[in-house]
Design a protein around this motif. Structure first.
Motif, PDB file in Angstrom:
ATOM      1  N   HIS A 283      -3.388  -4.557   3.552  1.00 29.16           N
ATOM      2  CA  HIS A 283      -3.347  -3.643   2.408  1.00 29.16           C
ATOM      3  C   HIS A 283      -4.536  -2.686   2.432  1.00 29.16           C
ATOM      4  N   GLY A 284      -5.730  -3.220   2.701  1.00 27.96           N
ATOM      5  CA  GLY A 284      -6.904  -2.357   2.738  1.00 27.96           C
ATOM      6  C   GLY A 284      -6.816  -1.311   3.833  1.00 27.96           C
ATOM      7  N   ALA A 285      -6.385  -1.734   5.037  1.00 24.08           N
ATOM      8  CA  ALA A 285      -6.278  -0.781   6.143  1.00 24.08           C
ATOM      9  C   ALA A 285      -5.157   0.225   5.907  1.00 24.08           C
TER      10      ALA A 285
ATOM     11  N   MET B 126      -1.012  -7.750  -5.165  1.00 23.99           N
ATOM     12  CA  MET B 126      -2.424  -7.963  -4.875  1.00 23.99           C
ATOM     13  C   MET B 126      -3.080  -8.906  -5.873  1.00 23.99           C
TER      14      MET B 126
ATOM     15  N   ALA C 232       0.828  -1.210   0.000  1.00 23.36           N
ATOM     16  CA  ALA C 232       0.000   0.000   0.000  1.00 23.36           C
ATOM     17  C   ALA C 232       0.860   1.257   0.000  1.00 23.36           C
TER      18      ALA C 232
ATOM     19  N   ALA D 164      -3.877   1.198   3.015  1.00 24.76           N
ATOM     20  CA  ALA D 164      -4.198   2.113   1.920  1.00 24.76           C
ATOM     21  C   ALA D 164      -5.076   3.262   2.409  1.00 24.76           C
ATOM     22  N   ALA D 165      -6.002   2.947   3.314  1.00 25.97           N
ATOM     23  CA  ALA D 165      -6.845   4.000   3.880  1.00 25.97           C
ATOM     24  C   ALA D 165      -6.019   4.944   4.755  1.00 25.97           C
TER      25      ALA D 165
ATOM     26  N   ARG E 214      -4.291  -9.119   2.373  1.00 25.63           N
ATOM     27  CA  ARG E 214      -5.459  -8.385   1.885  1.00 25.63           C
ATOM     28  C   ARG E 214      -5.980  -7.414   2.944  1.00 25.63           C
ATOM     29  N   THR E 215      -6.067  -7.858   4.195  1.00 23.25           N
ATOM     30  CA  THR E 215      -6.574  -6.995   5.263  1.00 23.25           C
ATOM     31  C   THR E 215      -5.610  -5.842   5.539  1.00 23.25           C
TER      32      THR E 215
ATOM     33  N   ASP F 280      -4.987 -12.211  -4.808  1.00 23.43           N
ATOM     34  CA  ASP F 280      -6.342 -12.494  -5.276  1.00 23.43           C
ATOM     35  C   ASP F 280      -6.437 -13.890  -5.878  1.00 23.43           C
TER      36      ASP F 280
END
Length: 298
Positions: free
Chosen positions: A178-180, A132, A121, A182-183, A175-176, A136
Motif C-alpha cells: 500500500h505504501g509503495a 488499512m 491504494a 500509493a507513492a 502495508r508495504t 493496523d
C-alpha cells in the motif's frame, strides 16, 4: 507510461551481483543458503536413511550419541533421536519441510498482500481506509500470537499450519504494498494511464504493482525467515506439525526433554541447523534491502 523491461536489465543484474559480492558476509550466507537448498532438494539421494520409512527405524538404537554404529551397520554421525531416526537424515528432511512451509506461506502472503495493498491504494476512499484500519489492528498483535490462535483452531497439519502462517503475515505485505503503490499512484505516468480508458486491474497490475515490487521483495525475505521460525515455535509448542513430520521445530521439541539427561545432540543439532538457516536468509535479505534502497546503498 512506465517501462517494466529494458535492454539494460542484464547489465543491471550484473551490477547488482557485483555490488552484492562486496559484502563477504552476505556472500557466505548466500553460499550457505544455496547448499541448504540443494541438500533439501536432493535429500533422498544424500542422506543415509529415510526418516519417514518406519521399517528402517530401530527403537533399540534410539537416543544414541554421535558416531554410534547401529545394529544394521549404519554409522550415525550426529547420533539418533528419541524414535531411533538417524539425526543427520532427520535434520536434512527437517530443513526441507521448514523451507517448504516458509516458502509456501511467504508466497501466498506475498500474493495476497501485494494485490490487496496495491488495489487499496488505487481504489482509495472509504474502502482503502477500512482495509488499512483492519491491517493496523492486526499488526498491533504479535505474529506468534495470531499464528498460535489460528493453528490451535484449525488443528495440526501442513495445510492448516500454512493458513495460520499466511494469516499472521499477510498484513506486513499489505502495508508495504500500500505504501509503495500509493507513492506510485501519484506519479505522472500513472495519471497518464488513468486518463485513457483502461481497466483499473490493468493499471494496478501493469503500472503500479511492478514498480512496487522492490520493497515487497525485501519484506518477503524477512517474512520467509519469520515463517520458518514461527513454524518451529508452533511445532515446539505442539500446535504445528504432527510428531510424524520431522520438522526442525518438532525435532527440537522431541529432544528438549532429554537435555538435562546429557543427550544434548537430539535438540542442539536441529537448533543449530535452524539458526544457520534463519541467519542465512536474513543476511541475504539485509544485503538485498541495502542495494534496493538508495538511502542504504554504500
Amino acid at each position: 507510461m512506465a517501462e517494466t523491461f529494458s535492454p539494460a536489465a542484464p547489465s543491471m543484474l550484473g551490477q547488482f551481483w557485483r555490488d552484492f559480492r562486496r559484502n563477504k558476509v552476505a556472500v557466505i550466507a548466500l553460499v550457505a543458503l544455496v547448499l541448504i537448498l540443494l541438500a533439501a532438494i536432493f535429500a533422498p539421494l544424500i542422506v543415509p536413511q529415510d526418516p519417514y520409512d518406519l521399517k528402517s527405524l530401530v527403537l533399540r538404537d534410539a537416543r544414541r550419541p554421535p558416531g554410534y554404529v547401529g545394529r544394521d551397520g549404519m554409522m550415525h554421525l550426529l547420533g539418533t533421536d528419541s524414535q531411533g531416526r538417524d539425526l543427520l537424515s532427520a535434520i536434512v528432511y527437517g530443513l526441507r519441510i521448514s523451507l517448504q512451509m516458509g516458502l509456501m506461506a511467504g508466497a501466498i502472503a506475498f500474493t495476497i498482500g501485494a494485490i490487496v495493498g496495491s488495489s487499496a491504494a488505487y481504489i482509495g476512499g472509504w474502502l482503502e481506509t477500512l482495509i488499512m484500519r483492519i491491517v493496523d489492528i492486526q499488526l498491533s498483535f504479535p505474529a506468534i500470537l495470531l499464528a498460535f490462535v489460528v493453528a490451535a483452531i484449525l488443528g495440526q497439519g501442513k495445510e492448516q499450519l500454512i493458513l495460520a502462517l499466511v494469516f499472521a503475515q499477510y498484513a506486513y505485505f499489505v502495508r508495504t504494498a500500500h505504501g509503495a503503490a500509493a507513492a506510485e499512484r501519484r506519479k505522472d505516468y500513472v495519471q497518464a494511464a488513468l486518463s485513457v480508458p483502461m481497466s483499473g486491474w490493468f493499471v494496478v497490475t501493469r503500472h503500479i504493482l511492478p514498480n512496487a515490487l522492490p520493497p515487497l521483495i525485501v519484506v518477503a525475505t524477512v517474512q520467509v525467515a519469520s515463517a520458518i521460525s514461527l513454524e518451529a515455535t508452533l511445532s515446539f509448542l505442539g500446535v504445528g506439525l504432527p510428531a510424524t513430520e520431522p520438522s526442525l521445530g518438532m525435532l527440537i521439541a522431541n529432544g528438549f526433554q532429554y537435555l538435562m539427561s546429557g543427550r544434548y545432540w537430539i535438540a542442539i543439532y536441529p537448533g543449530i541447523a535452524l539458526i544457520i538457516l534463519i541467519m542465512a536468509i536474513n543476511l541475504v535479505g539485509d544485503q538485498i534491502r541495502d542495494q534496493l534502497n538508495p538511502r542504504l546503498r554504500k
